[in-house]
Motif scaffolding. Structure first.
Motif, PDB file in Angstrom:
ATOM      1  N   GLU A  77       0.819  -1.209   0.000  1.00 42.24           N
ATOM      2  CA  GLU A  77       0.000   0.000   0.000  1.00 42.24           C
ATOM      3  C   GLU A  77       0.854   1.260   0.000  1.00 42.24           C
ATOM      4  OE1 GLU A  77      -4.207   0.962   2.077  1.00 42.24           O
ATOM      5  OE2 GLU A  77      -2.605   0.349   3.440  1.00 42.24           O
ATOM      6  N   ARG A  78       1.984   1.196   0.678  1.00 44.24           N
ATOM      7  CA  ARG A  78       2.806   2.389   0.834  1.00 44.24           C
ATOM      8  C   ARG A  78       3.746   2.644  -0.341  1.00 44.24           C
ATOM      9  NH1 ARG A  78       6.127   3.863   6.380  1.00 44.24           N
ATOM     10  NH2 ARG A  78       7.265   5.672   5.608  1.00 44.24           N
ATOM     11  N   SER A 122      -4.510   0.368  -8.963  1.00 46.93           N
ATOM     12  CA  SER A 122      -3.835   1.107  -7.902  1.00 46.93           C
ATOM     13  C   SER A 122      -3.938   0.328  -6.589  1.00 46.93           C
ATOM     14  CB  SER A 122      -4.469   2.485  -7.725  1.00 46.93           C
ATOM     15  OG  SER A 122      -5.763   2.356  -7.164  1.00 46.93           O
ATOM     16  N   ALA A 143      -4.946   1.387  -3.726  1.00 43.21           N
ATOM     17  CA  ALA A 143      -6.207   1.720  -3.059  1.00 43.21           C
ATOM     18  C   ALA A 143      -7.360   0.903  -3.615  1.00 43.21           C
ATOM     19  CB  ALA A 143      -6.498   3.216  -3.202  1.00 43.21           C
ATOM     20  N   ALA A 144      -7.424   0.775  -4.945  1.00 44.13           N
ATOM     21  CA  ALA A 144      -8.532   0.055  -5.563  1.00 44.13           C
ATOM     22  C   ALA A 144      -8.405  -1.447  -5.358  1.00 44.13           C
ATOM     23  CB  ALA A 144      -8.593   0.381  -7.050  1.00 44.13           C
ATOM     24  N   ALA A 182      -8.870  -2.732  -1.720  1.00 43.70           N
ATOM     25  CA  ALA A 182     -10.242  -2.574  -1.235  1.00 43.70           C
ATOM     26  C   ALA A 182     -11.196  -3.569  -1.865  1.00 43.70           C
ATOM     27  CB  ALA A 182     -10.732  -1.150  -1.510  1.00 43.70           C
ATOM     28  N   ARG A 241     -11.953   1.186   2.168  1.00 43.41           N
ATOM     29  CA  ARG A 241     -11.355   2.514   2.143  1.00 43.41           C
ATOM     30  C   ARG A 241     -11.803   3.236   0.895  1.00 43.41           C
ATOM     31  NH1 ARG A 241      -5.141   2.062   4.262  1.00 43.41           N
ATOM     32  NH2 ARG A 241      -5.514   0.651   5.988  1.00 43.41           N
ATOM     33  N   THR A 248     -11.421   5.057  -2.495  1.00 44.42           N
ATOM     34  CA  THR A 248     -10.468   4.780  -3.560  1.00 44.42           C
ATOM     35  C   THR A 248     -10.060   6.049  -4.280  1.00 44.42           C
ATOM     36  OG1 THR A 248     -12.303   4.327  -5.072  1.00 44.42           O
ATOM     37  CG2 THR A 248     -11.338   2.444  -3.916  1.00 44.42           C
ATOM     38  N   GLY A 288      -7.545   9.346  -5.203  1.00 46.88           N
ATOM     39  CA  GLY A 288      -6.164   9.326  -5.673  1.00 46.88           C
ATOM     40  C   GLY A 288      -6.108   8.666  -7.029  1.00 46.88           C
TER      41      GLY A 288
END
Length: 260
Positions: free
Chosen positions: A210-211, A229, A231-232, A235, A251, A253, A255
């Motif tokens: 994630e980071r 990504s 985030a996507a 999740a 979370r 999504t 960004g």
């Protein structure tokens, strides 16, 4: 943007197990791509095919537009692709500085356990490389005296000594203490990004993914089940259930948008 490293329809089976079942993947220059998935999904198999340690039974691998399918590991390194392994490949009886000097000598086409270490230019380059990785304090230590985090950094420093354009890393945080993990990856990311090296890495720690990843590819039964990504992808309920293994809170999504 055109791909720097690309797989087209890669296939490989071991008996009845499909380790690669039509893999299509394009990695663009400068990105950090994380590969995640359950054990046995074919993640390391892909790295082994891309670096010449395994031959595919179908499909193509291209680097900078030229096909490298079936090339030897040594030839692939010369073209600009390097790798690190899950278990660091260091010369245990040599110091960290000597290991780096040996990698530089190998890059220049001279391979000897002893003679390359005597060349001042290689030692100077080795020390500069170790300084970039924060390893100068460990330069005089034998490789077998290092903790796992330092061993990982030293191993990847040897790969970077080859001056690759693409570096493939198989679980760079495996075996590293939880308290050291983020510092190790921060160092790797800083050095690789400042050197313009594109990175593809297999990883099981979702906080690291994630980071540090720009995109995430999810492997499942020899196929890419999701791509996008962090985030996507992280999740996605299917990824949470089948890869992460726990229910993570959903979370936003925002960004970067998903690329799948």
């Amino acid at each position: 943007m055109s791909a720097l490293l690309e797989a087209r329809g890669l296939r490989l089976a071991f008996g009845g197990v499909k380790a690669a079942d039509g893999i299509d993947l394009a990695v663009t220059a400068g990105e950090f791509l994380a590969i995640i998935g359950p054990n046995g999904a074919g993640k390391t198999t892909f790295i082994n095919m891309a670096t010449g340690y395994l031959r595919s039974q179908g499909g193509q691998i291209l680097f900078d537009g030229a096909e490298i399918t079936g090339r030897s590991p040594r030839e692939i390194v010369r073209r600009g692709i390097a790798r690190s392994f899950q278990l660091p490949q260091l010369f245990s009886e040599h110091t960290v500085e000597e290991n780096a000097a040996l990698a530089i000598a190998a890059r220049d086409g001279i391979w000897s356990p002893f003679r390359p270490l005597l060349r001042p230019a290689w030692r100077e380059e080795a020390r500069d490389l170790l300084d970039r990785f924060g390893l100068l304090p460990a330069a005089a230590l034998r490789a077998d005296a290092l903790n796992e985090g330092t061993r990982k950094l030293a191993d990847i420093a040897m790969a970077v000594a080859l001056r690759p354009r693409v570096l493939l890393m198989d679980e760079p945080t495996s075996g590293v203490a939880a308290s050291e993990k983020m510092a190790v990856v921060e160092t790797l990311a800083r050095v690789l990004r400042s050197s313009g090296v594109t990175a593809v890495f297999v990883e099981h720690d979702m906080d690291v993914v994630e980071r540090f990843a720009d995109r995430v590819a999810v492997w499942a039964q020899g196929r890419i089940a999701a791509l996008g990504s962090p985030a996507a992808v992280l999740a996605d309920p299917e990824v949470q259930r089948n890869v992460i293994g726990i229910a993570r809170p959903a979370r936003a999504t925002g960004g970067r948008a998903a690329d799948a």
